[in-house]
Design a protein around this motif. Sequence first.
Motif, short mmCIF file in Angstrom:
data_model
loop_
_atom_site.label_atom_id
_atom_site.label_comp_id
_atom_site.label_asym_id
_atom_site.label_seq_id
_atom_site.Cartn_x
_atom_site.Cartn_y
_atom_site.Cartn_z
N GLU A 105 44.16 38.17 41.14
CA GLU A 105 43.62 39.27 40.35
C GLU A 105 44.51 39.64 39.17
O GLU A 105 44.04 40.19 38.17
CB GLU A 105 43.40 40.51 41.24
CG GLU A 105 42.25 40.37 42.23
CD GLU A 105 42.61 39.53 43.44
OE1 GLU A 105 41.70 39.24 44.23
OE2 GLU A 105 43.80 39.18 43.60
N VAL A 106 45.82 39.35 39.28
CA VAL A 106 46.76 39.73 38.21
C VAL A 106 47.62 38.56 37.74
O VAL A 106 48.40 38.72 36.81
CB VAL A 106 47.68 40.88 38.68
CG1 VAL A 106 46.86 42.15 38.93
CG2 VAL A 106 48.45 40.50 39.94
N GLU A 107 47.48 37.39 38.38
CA GLU A 107 48.27 36.22 38.01
C GLU A 107 47.33 35.04 37.79
O GLU A 107 46.18 35.06 38.22
CB GLU A 107 49.27 35.87 39.13
CG GLU A 107 50.30 36.93 39.41
CD GLU A 107 51.20 36.53 40.57
OE1 GLU A 107 52.41 36.39 40.34
OE2 GLU A 107 50.68 36.34 41.68
#
Length: 223
Positions: A105-107
């Motif tokens: 979700e963030v990487e």
Amino acid sequence: MIGISIATKWEYEAALEYFGIKNDEIFAYPFGEYFIRTMNDTELVFYSTGVRKVNGVGGTQYMISKYNLTKVIVAGTCAGIDDRFRNLDIIVPDKAVQYDCTVKEVEPLIKQSFIVDIDLSKYGNVFYTGTIGTADKAVVMWKDYLELKENKITIADTEAGAIAYICKKNDVECIIVKGISDFPTDESNSDPFESNIEQINVYIENTPKVMNKIFGEYLIRFI
């Protein structure tokens, strides 16, 4: 000595049958069983590991240490992702990645630190190649298939990328030879459990076909 890493029981049973292995030629070790054969004047240890990354890595590290392996060949089945290919096609990846090592979700889905480039230059180019993606979760759900396809993954399994990674840590050459046994199917208009069972049945039916093709047509090229 060269190690031939085999994950599932169906793949290993196909190996036993292909090479005509008798019971007294089979030996146990902590992760499964193994047998030894000579091909092209080279000793090969064929070892089963069980599925998923921890078993593949554990079994391979054990065999590297026990037999001082100079090369590991990961032989087995995989899920097809790139739809240019078909069931029973054999792929020899030039890149192995692990795609379940990030918070996606963030990487990025795939971190550079979990990518292993495989040099195939000395083996010619008369085989299909591409990128194999590895995760502990098998590619069964359609959404997972689409995600891997968007990230240009060619084939997927649950051990090869991790084995390539641990071979790199040991400075041992790793070659991956995988045959497509099945493709994920869109389960949105059907019962997911029935869809999964259907995919498993296709896998079981195609596994000996894939293994026989690897042993009969491909293995000798990489020894």
